[in-house]
Structures are given as C-alpha cells and as structure tokens.
Design a protein around this motif. Sequence first.
Motif, PDB file in Angstrom:
ATOM      1  N   ALA A  86     -42.374 -27.583  -8.581  1.00 43.92           N
ATOM      2  CA  ALA A  86     -41.086 -28.186  -8.940  1.00 43.92           C
ATOM      3  C   ALA A  86     -40.434 -27.580 -10.185  1.00 43.92           C
ATOM      4  N   ASP A  87     -39.169 -27.759 -10.184  1.00 43.53           N
ATOM      5  CA  ASP A  87     -38.439 -26.974 -11.397  1.00 43.53           C
ATOM      6  C   ASP A  87     -38.770 -27.818 -12.855  1.00 43.53           C
ATOM      7  N   GLU A 100     -34.999 -31.040  -9.049  1.00 49.04           N
ATOM      8  CA  GLU A 100     -34.893 -29.570  -8.212  1.00 49.04           C
ATOM      9  C   GLU A 100     -33.378 -29.173  -8.944  1.00 49.04           C
ATOM     10  N   ILE A 101     -33.521 -27.835  -9.754  1.00 51.40           N
ATOM     11  CA  ILE A 101     -32.176 -27.497 -10.195  1.00 51.40           C
ATOM     12  C   ILE A 101     -31.850 -26.202  -9.268  1.00 51.40           C
ATOM     13  N   LYS A 102     -30.486 -26.499  -8.829  1.00 49.96           N
ATOM     14  CA  LYS A 102     -29.853 -25.532  -7.985  1.00 49.96           C
ATOM     15  C   LYS A 102     -28.658 -25.107  -8.775  1.00 49.96           C
ATOM     16  N   ARG A 116     -32.455 -29.975   1.573  1.00 49.50           N
ATOM     17  CA  ARG A 116     -32.994 -31.187   1.834  1.00 49.50           C
ATOM     18  C   ARG A 116     -34.337 -31.276   2.159  1.00 49.50           C
ATOM     19  N   ARG A 117     -34.808 -30.350   2.897  1.00 50.49           N
ATOM     20  CA  ARG A 117     -36.484 -30.101   3.174  1.00 50.49           C
ATOM     21  C   ARG A 117     -37.183 -29.851   1.907  1.00 50.49           C
ATOM     22  N   GLN A 118     -36.889 -29.292   0.896  1.00 51.28           N
ATOM     23  CA  GLN A 118     -37.355 -29.046  -0.360  1.00 51.28           C
ATOM     24  C   GLN A 118     -37.557 -30.195  -1.000  1.00 51.28           C
ATOM     25  N   LEU A 133     -31.542 -34.118  -7.438  1.00 58.11           N
ATOM     26  CA  LEU A 133     -30.859 -32.686  -7.418  1.00 58.11           C
ATOM     27  C   LEU A 133     -29.935 -32.503  -8.432  1.00 58.11           C
ATOM     28  N   VAL A 134     -30.118 -31.367  -9.242  1.00 60.71           N
ATOM     29  CA  VAL A 134     -29.194 -31.098 -10.155  1.00 60.71           C
ATOM     30  C   VAL A 134     -28.763 -29.925  -9.979  1.00 60.71           C
TER      31      VAL A 134
END
Length: 181
Positions: A86-87, A100-102, A116-118, A133-134
């Motif tokens: 995980a981030d 979770e950083i995207k 979404r699955r992650q 979710l960032v």
Amino acid sequence: MELNTETLRPIVFLVAGGLFFIWLERIGSRWFRSLRARFRAKRWQKGENKALRMLSAAGYRIQSTQDSRTWTLFVNEKPLSVKLRADAIVERHGQRYVAEIKTGSKAPQIQNSATRRQLLEYACAYGASGVLLVDAENEQIHHVQFDLPEQNTAIKHSPFAWAWLIALLSIAVAVYLRSRS
C-alpha cells in the motif's frame, strides 16, 4: 536483365537503408520506452510527495509509506500467500486507513475497475477502518467504503442451525425456571 554496378548500387542502398531504419527503430523504441518509464516514475514520485502533504494537511498522521505485507488467501482450501504494498497507512481520530495514491487521468477514478479492485483488496487485507483514494493531481482525497456482504452466512440460511439455537435456548430457559422453583 544484366546485373552491373549501375543496377546493383540502388538495390544495395535500398537494402542497407532498410536495415538501418529497422536498427534505428529498435534502438529508438527501446530509448522511447525507457524515457516514458522515467517520466512516469518522476510523475508518480511528485504525486506521492504531494499526496502525503495533502494527507498531513487534512489531519491524517502518516504511519508508514510503501507498507508491504503478505496476505493469505485460500484456494481450494489450500493457502496461497500474495504480496501487497500500500502507498501509505495513515491514522486520524483513532481510525487507521490505507491510502492509495493515484496520478493520471483514469487511475484516480473510482469508476476505473482496476483501481476499485485494488482498493477492495486493501480494504479486505489490511483490516483498516477504511480506504482513501488520493488523487494527487486534482488534490482530492476520497474516503471509499464498500458495502460488503457478511462472509459467514451459514446460520442465516440454515434452518437446522436455527432449530438447534431455539432448542438450546429452550433447554436453558427450562433449566433456569426449574432451578428457581
């Protein structure tokens, strides 16, 4: 047709030029992929740094980054261990979250099935209070919750389990009433 220097020269130049362009395309393609990978890594690193600052500013305390762990699944009743990373693990108001950083245009969207699955996998594997979710580029933090069905539904759907439960309660009440008299 007679082969002489005048007719062979253009053919040799064409073949040599073709081979040169094939070689150039291979080298160029490899170089371009490498350049693109370096660009993505740099973009991701900038996004991660920005996201961690955003989380801190929003009141989350960073507990760890790039948190690795092994999660055990059971496939045909046999354990299978998978590695997760995980981030960030963050905490706020006594609650622990997986962040979770995207970056990019598609990855930060919850509509993206891979994202979404992650997040769902992290929600199950990390046992945290929630998942964040960032979206680093748009400077948004989304708190994601999944409406998960209960895993252990054997009692809910088994009439025999309910019958046993009622029988045991009846016996317990009978013993209690008998002991009072």
